[in-house]
Design an enzyme around this catalytic site. Structure first.
Site, PDB file in Angstrom:
ATOM      1  N   GLU A 138      24.557 -64.334 -26.960  1.00  0.00           N
ATOM      2  CA  GLU A 138      24.934 -63.463 -25.839  1.00  0.00           C
ATOM      3  C   GLU A 138      26.259 -63.944 -25.271  1.00  0.00           C
ATOM      4  OE1 GLU A 138      22.140 -63.223 -22.638  1.00  0.00           O
ATOM      5  OE2 GLU A 138      20.496 -62.450 -23.865  1.00  0.00           O
TER       6      GLU A 138
ATOM      7  N   GLU B 183      23.710 -58.464 -12.318  1.00  0.00           N
ATOM      8  CA  GLU B 183      22.676 -58.549 -13.352  1.00  0.00           C
ATOM      9  C   GLU B 183      22.347 -57.184 -13.941  1.00  0.00           C
ATOM     10  OE1 GLU B 183      21.236 -61.286 -14.757  1.00  0.00           O
ATOM     11  OE2 GLU B 183      22.833 -62.270 -13.624  1.00  0.00           O
TER      12      GLU B 183
ATOM     13  N   LYS C 237      16.645 -54.814 -13.838  1.00  0.00           N
ATOM     14  CA  LYS C 237      16.754 -56.272 -13.830  1.00  0.00           C
ATOM     15  C   LYS C 237      16.822 -56.784 -12.395  1.00  0.00           C
ATOM     16  CE  LYS C 237      18.559 -57.789 -18.229  1.00  0.00           C
ATOM     17  NZ  LYS C 237      19.588 -58.615 -18.897  1.00  0.00           N
TER      18      LYS C 237
ATOM     19  N   GLU D  81      21.277 -52.199 -17.228  1.00  0.00           N
ATOM     20  CA  GLU D  81      19.808 -52.222 -17.124  1.00  0.00           C
ATOM     21  C   GLU D  81      19.415 -52.302 -15.650  1.00  0.00           C
ATOM     22  OE1 GLU D  81      17.888 -54.545 -20.544  1.00  0.00           O
ATOM     23  OE2 GLU D  81      19.922 -55.379 -20.492  1.00  0.00           O
TER      24      GLU D  81
END
Length: 538
Positions: free
Chosen positions: A264, A327, A321, A318
């Site tokens: 990542e 985030e 999260k 997303e």
């Protein structure tokens, strides 16, 4: 004569044997699904194929996702969630059942190449480090029963916090509190030739130490360098420093031969009021420069030329999260399918990227005239880099003999996989019916479809690059879309039909494809002259 012919043949073989084709670095994408209203897995699979990405990381073994990537050739890294570690570590039967239900029915149509067991377990609230190795061993046993232990690698991804010290890189070391967990796990990786997986985020280092870390250093934009006082190695970006810290920490534990994979890395496009560096401009700058670094300038100061495999985080924002605003905003795409910023995944675009000034919170985005896919809709470059290159074609040299040209023409239309039907009788490029004319058409077709680099116009010295279009009448010579200014683009909204503007043949846009064509070109430049020499001696 026979001895001379054999000698020339073996010379060619030895030349090829000493050519180092190596293995190209890989760029992959992380496909997380912790969000509402995401496109269906089949639509996501279509998107990733259009982006020409060949490597995808998913975080579980969702059956719908596995089905969506069947017969695509895309390599999947599958995750075992932390919540499943206890069941996987406790009983072999649990893993056997999981493999039978979630992996074997879809393999090999779905190209599963690795399994990441647990996610940054050393930072997880429940600290499941003691479960990781038993789970890995049980998965290995299950794979071995099915004959897949050599085909699917097993590892576990970690955060940089697994280090107790990361700077200077040469002094990096793993935290002592993890030593009982790390040593046997690293032994397992060596035994099974699996990589050590690490998630690297220069963004966090900058966000938490803005007074010490220049933004440009985190974004690969620094004009100055940081020196490691122990080694004298110079670092122009934080990513390399973090990666070398892992290399040195592994070496300190006598595991210097383990391959390191970055599972990542990315930059958020939006954050809270205190996260001023989380902007679309900075996200675009970081990911663009990371891709260019991995593809065009591989390796680190400690390991120059080293293959670096990197998975970009992440495909989608997303919204479910937890944590700070950033985030939920690491994606290149919004959940509705439109892109957050236009990222060139090929690493070939010469369009400059401008980071946001961290003190003012503003930056300069690419102007409308230079921004990829300038239109009313959000677009993503999915093929053909090299915007702004001059148009070039490859034709037969007038100085070459007919015999040499015929030999090269036969190769292009045979092993070179060029479609030479256009130079057949009654076809548009048959006339003039000469070897030099037919060879020019075949040479150029191979040249354009292989990426239009000088290496692709070798043909043993019987061809030349020109900047004048050799097309005539109805005989049209191909031009690669990248050099013709025709970037293949895709409508940003992928919830409907995905369409692309396709030229007849696009230049390779994935790292492996481009490297493969380069290797073939080098082989041709060696083999073809050898073949011509052998024929002349015959």
């Amino acid at each position: 004569m026979g001895k001379t012919l054999k000698l020339s043949f073996w010379i060619c073989v030895f030349i090829l044997a000493f050519l180092d084709f190596g293995i190209a670095s890989k760029i992959g994408i992380c496909y997380g699904r912790n969000a509402d209203n995401l496109p269906s897995p089949s639509k996501v699979s279509e998107l990733i194929q259009h982006l020409n990405l060949k490597f995808v990381r998913i975080y579980d073994a969702n059956i719908d996702v596995l089905k969506a990537f069947a017969n695509t050739g895309i390599e999947l890294m599958i995750g075992v969630p932390n919540a499943d570690l206890l069941a996987f570590a406790q009983f072999q039967s649990n893993v056997d059942t999981w493999l039978s239900n979630n992996i074997l029915p879809y393999y090999p149509a779905t190209k599963i190449t690795s399994i990441s067991v647990g996610l940054e377990v050393t930072e997880a609230p429940d600290n499941a480090t003691g479960l990781v190795l038993p789970a890995m061993r049980n998965i290995h046993t299950a794979l071995k029963k099915s004959g897949l232990d050599k085909k699917i690698k097993i590892s576990s991804s970690h955060s940089l916090a697994i280090l107790s010290r990361s700077f200077p890189p040469s002094s990096a070391s793993f935290s002592r509190k993890h030593s009982a967990f790390l040593k046997p796990m690293l032994d397992f990786l060596v035994e099974n030739e699996s990589p050590f997986m690490i998630d690297l985020y220069p963004y966090y280092a900058y966000r938490d130490s803005t007074e010490k870390v220049p933004l440009e250093y985190a974004l690969f934009e620094s004009s100055s360098q940081v020196v490691d006082p122990a080694t004298g190695l110079l670092y122009s970006n934080m990513f390399d420093a973090q990666l070398d810290a892992i290399f040195f920490a592994l070496t300190a534990m006598n595991f210097k031969t383990i391959k390191v994979m970055v599972t990542e890395s990315g930059w958020p496009s939006k954050g809270s009021t205190k996260e001023t560096a989380a902007t679309p401009d900075n996200a675009l700058a970081y990911n663009t420069n990371l891709i260019r670094h991995v593809i065009g300038d591989p390796g680190t100061p400690a390991k120059p030329g080293e293959e670096i495999d990197v998975y970009l985080f992440s495909l989608f924002n997303e919204n479910r999260k937890p944590g700070m605003e950033s985030e939920r905003n690491w994606g290149m795409f919004y959940a509705n399918g439109t892109n957050v910023y236009a990222l060139d995944f090929t690493g070939e675009s010469t369009t400059p990227v401008s980071p946001t000034n961290s003190t003012t919170g503003t930056g300069t985005s690419p102007s409308p005239s230079t921004s990829p896919g300038n239109s009313g809709n959000s677009t993503v470059i999915i093929g053909g880099g090299g915007v702004g290159r001059n148009k070039k074609w490859c034709i037969a040299s007038s100085q070459a003999s007919v015999t040499e040209l015929q030999t090269a023409l036969d190769w292009a239309c045979g092993p070179g996989n060029v479609d030479c039907s256009a130079v057949q009788p009654d076809q548009p490029c048959f006339e003039p019916d000469t070897v030099i004319s037919h060879a020019s058409y075949a040479f150029n077709t191979y040249y354009q479809q292989s990426g239009a680099s000088s290496l692709d116009c070798s043909f043993g010295g019987v061809s030349v690059e020109v900047d004048k279009d050799p097309s005539y009448g109805n005989c049209l010579y191909m031009i690669a879309p990248a050099t013709d200014g025709m970037n293949r683009t895709m409508a940003g909204n992928i919830t409907g039909n995905i369409t692309a503007i396709d030229a007849p043949l696009a230049s390779p846009s994935s790292t492996n494809e481009a490297f493969g064509h380069m290797a073939v070109s080098i082989a041709v430049s060696v083999l073809l002259p050898c073949f011509v020499l052998s024929m002349s001696l015959w």
